[in-house]
Design a protein around this motif. Structure first.
Motif, short mmCIF file in Angstrom:
data_model
loop_
_atom_site.label_atom_id
_atom_site.label_comp_id
_atom_site.label_asym_id
_atom_site.label_seq_id
_atom_site.Cartn_x
_atom_site.Cartn_y
_atom_site.Cartn_z
N UNK A 483 0.81 -1.21 0.00
CA UNK A 483 0.00 0.00 0.00
C UNK A 483 0.84 1.27 0.00
N UNK A 484 2.17 1.13 0.11
CA UNK A 484 3.04 2.30 0.10
C UNK A 484 4.29 2.01 -0.73
N UNK A 485 4.12 1.81 -2.06
CA UNK A 485 5.25 1.39 -2.89
C UNK A 485 6.36 2.42 -2.98
N UNK A 486 6.07 3.68 -2.63
CA UNK A 486 7.10 4.71 -2.68
C UNK A 486 7.70 4.99 -1.30
N UNK A 487 7.40 4.12 -0.33
CA UNK A 487 7.92 4.31 1.01
C UNK A 487 9.42 4.12 1.07
N UNK A 488 10.04 4.50 2.20
CA UNK A 488 11.50 4.45 2.31
C UNK A 488 12.07 3.04 2.29
N UNK A 489 11.22 2.02 2.48
CA UNK A 489 11.71 0.64 2.51
C UNK A 489 11.37 -0.13 1.24
N UNK A 490 10.97 0.58 0.18
CA UNK A 490 10.68 -0.05 -1.10
C UNK A 490 11.66 0.47 -2.15
N UNK A 491 12.15 -0.40 -3.04
CA UNK A 491 11.98 -1.86 -3.00
C UNK A 491 12.69 -2.45 -1.79
N UNK A 492 12.33 -3.68 -1.39
CA UNK A 492 12.92 -4.25 -0.17
C UNK A 492 14.44 -4.39 -0.28
N UNK A 493 15.10 -4.20 0.84
CA UNK A 493 16.56 -4.28 0.88
C UNK A 493 17.03 -5.61 1.44
N UNK A 494 18.25 -5.97 1.11
CA UNK A 494 18.85 -7.20 1.64
C UNK A 494 19.66 -6.85 2.88
N UNK A 495 19.35 -7.49 4.01
CA UNK A 495 20.04 -7.13 5.26
C UNK A 495 21.42 -7.79 5.34
N UNK A 496 22.24 -7.26 6.22
CA UNK A 496 23.54 -7.85 6.50
C UNK A 496 23.37 -8.90 7.59
N UNK A 497 23.74 -10.16 7.32
CA UNK A 497 23.53 -11.20 8.34
C UNK A 497 24.45 -11.01 9.53
N UNK A 498 23.99 -11.48 10.68
CA UNK A 498 24.78 -11.41 11.91
C UNK A 498 25.04 -12.81 12.43
N UNK A 499 26.24 -13.03 12.93
CA UNK A 499 26.57 -14.33 13.54
C UNK A 499 26.31 -14.28 15.04
#
Length: 499
Positions: A483-499
């Protein structure tokens, strides 16, 4: 519903919890706009696999939308109608079932786009009232079903020409006899695709920035409300006692209700508010016996938020149920990952591991306590997975494990995260964060092309006894909500994994 006004004033019903902050506010009706409205309509042809074969079906989609809107302003399409014209040949199946009427529930995917950015929204639960089946030879013999209902809002964050375009259409047809009883079978589910080569745009809306002098003026006699502050990102984590605090608050409230059941005279039925979202998750999974860890992801996830939303003001809790499917090249799985371990502590072993999702979508359950200002919450994600092994090398020598080396049954992976809404901290469904948990890996089966290698992999990888001893830690990125395709989190980002 019984409401005590004094109690309601002290303890308002809060929606902005458990990931519903982004979703629920986007689904309630938006404020009255001063912009002019347009009634938009598009006639399309859809290819539908019906019992009579794949047939082209006439579909007319209509809606009322504003002609202009500001960036970030919620737009609610109104007076939605999806008219589906079923040809006479498609009705034979229902006549053979002695059906007298035909009804439908429709779900239309609508692509919201501005510039080069687009996201799909789901116009679902559109209902068409029962229509009498025409007699054979009556007129042209076809039938039209008109599905209507309310749909989610959409907001665009970039100025420009925004468009709404119908895409896939899913129909759930239900038939009843003249006595009003369901036929046997009672219905038919059909997934239709637009016929290529059509001009399928439903409507265009002129999105203007706040600094644009042509932007709609405030309503006469009023003023624009002050903008809501942008929520900050959650803090990195909460203390280890977070879960204990959630449990203690819940138990304390339930104990109080047992002593005085009349202390909370508000009864609220379950709320159903759904929308879709996308995100990525990445992390590591330990192999306890191998004394090593395998990288997981980044895994693309399709999320359906708020499949069930229960605000229990008597217990001072909110429970939200959502679901998620992994998606890798059209398959319900995580991306294959190659890992190297020391089998039995000394033998270098390399293998490609694939985690396949089986059964129903993974369940996301968020439990929030609302009788404390911080609104602490616990989120549990439960998925059914099968582990597959391929491309195995032992000490550099290929080992043929065959095409179907896997765990003999699915195993349950449970991940948990803890957070709070005010101020945002820890794991929150909307903002993401870290989830951790353990899994019990079952024995392996069908491993080995020329010899039985099941005992080797079972001894090297599978859990001992019934203990869930394989630790996993996944980091989820913020949700990109449809519902908010222009939001700050679109398109979805790939996170940095943590150990």
């Amino acid at each position: 519903m019984t409401v005590d006004a004094r109690t309601a004033a002290r303890r308002p019903i809060h929606w902005a919890v458990g990931g519903a902050l982004v979703v629920a506010t986007a689904l309630v009706p938006s404020a009255e706009s001063a912009a002019a409205e347009q009634k938009s309509e598009v006639a399309l042809r859809y290819a539908c696999p019906l019992p009579s074969g794949t047939e082209e079906v006439d579909v007319v989609v209509s809606a009322v939308l504003p002609t202009t809107a500001r960036t970030g302003e919620e737009i609610r399409p109104e007076k939605i109608s999806v008219e589906v014209g079923l040809p006479a040949t498609s009705l034979t199946r229902f006549r053979d079932l002695d059906a007298a009427t035909l009804a439908a529930t429709a779900r239309l995917t609508v692509r919201n786009a501005v510039g080069d950015t687009a996201a799909d929204a789901s116009w679902q639960e559109l209902t068409a009232e029962p229509v009498p089946l025409p007699e054979p030879g009556e007129g042209e013999g076809g039938l039209t079903l008109a599905a209507t209902g309310e749909v989610p809002t959409v907001a665009f964050g970039t100025p420009g020409r925004a468009t709404l375009t119908p895409a896939e259409l899913a129909l759930s047809l239900s038939s009843r006899t003249a006595d009003g009883e369901p036929t046997t079978p009672p219905g038919l589910d059909v997934s239709c695709e637009p016929v290529p080569g059509q001009e399928s745009e439903l409507a265009a809306v002129d999105i203007r920035g706040d600094e644009d002098p042509a932007s709609p003026a405030p309503t006469p006699g009023g003023s624009d409300p002050a903008p809501e502050p942008t929520p900050g990102r959650p803090a990195e984590g909460l203390p280890p006692s977070a879960r204990d605090r959630i449990d203690d608050l819940t138990e304390k409230r339930l104990d109080a209700l047992e002593d005085d059941p009349g202390s909370c005279p508000i009864e609220i039925p379950p709320e159903w508010v759904m929308t879709t979202a996308e995100t990525y998750a990445a992390g590591y999974a330990n192999a306890a016996k191998l004394n090593g860890a395998a990288a997981l992801g980044p895994a693309f996830m399709k999320v359906v938020l708020n499949k069930r939303y229960i605000n229990d003001s008597c217990a001072s809790t909110v429970d939200v149920s959502s679901e998620v499917n992994f998606d890798y090249q059209g398959k319900r799985q995580l991306p294959p990952t190659k890992a190297t371990f020391l089998s039995y502590g000394f033998m270098p072993t390399t293998a490609t591991m694939t985690l396949e999702q089986v059964g129903p979508p993974a369940a996301i359950h968020t439990h929030t306590v609302t009788n404390t200002p911080t609104y602490p919450e616990e989120t549990t994600v439960t998925a059914q997975l099968v582990m597959r092994l391929s491309d195995v090398e032992v000490n550099g020598v290929p080992l043929d494990v065959g095409p179907d080396c896997r765990t003999e049954r699915p195993f349950e992976q449970v991940l948990r995260g803890y957070g709070q809404s005010y101020p945002p901290a820890g794991y929150l469904v909307a903002y993401g964060g870290t989830l951790t948990g353990y899994a019990h890996i079952p024995p392996f089966t069908d491993c080995g092309a020329d010899e039985d290698l099941d005992p080797i992999f079972t001894a090297a990888i599978s859990s001992t006894g019934k203990k869930a001893d394989n630790y996993a830690k996944m980091t989820q990125a913020p949700l990109c909500v449809a519902t908010n395709p222009e939001g700050p989190d679109c398109p979805p980002r790939k996170p940095k994994p943590e150990k």
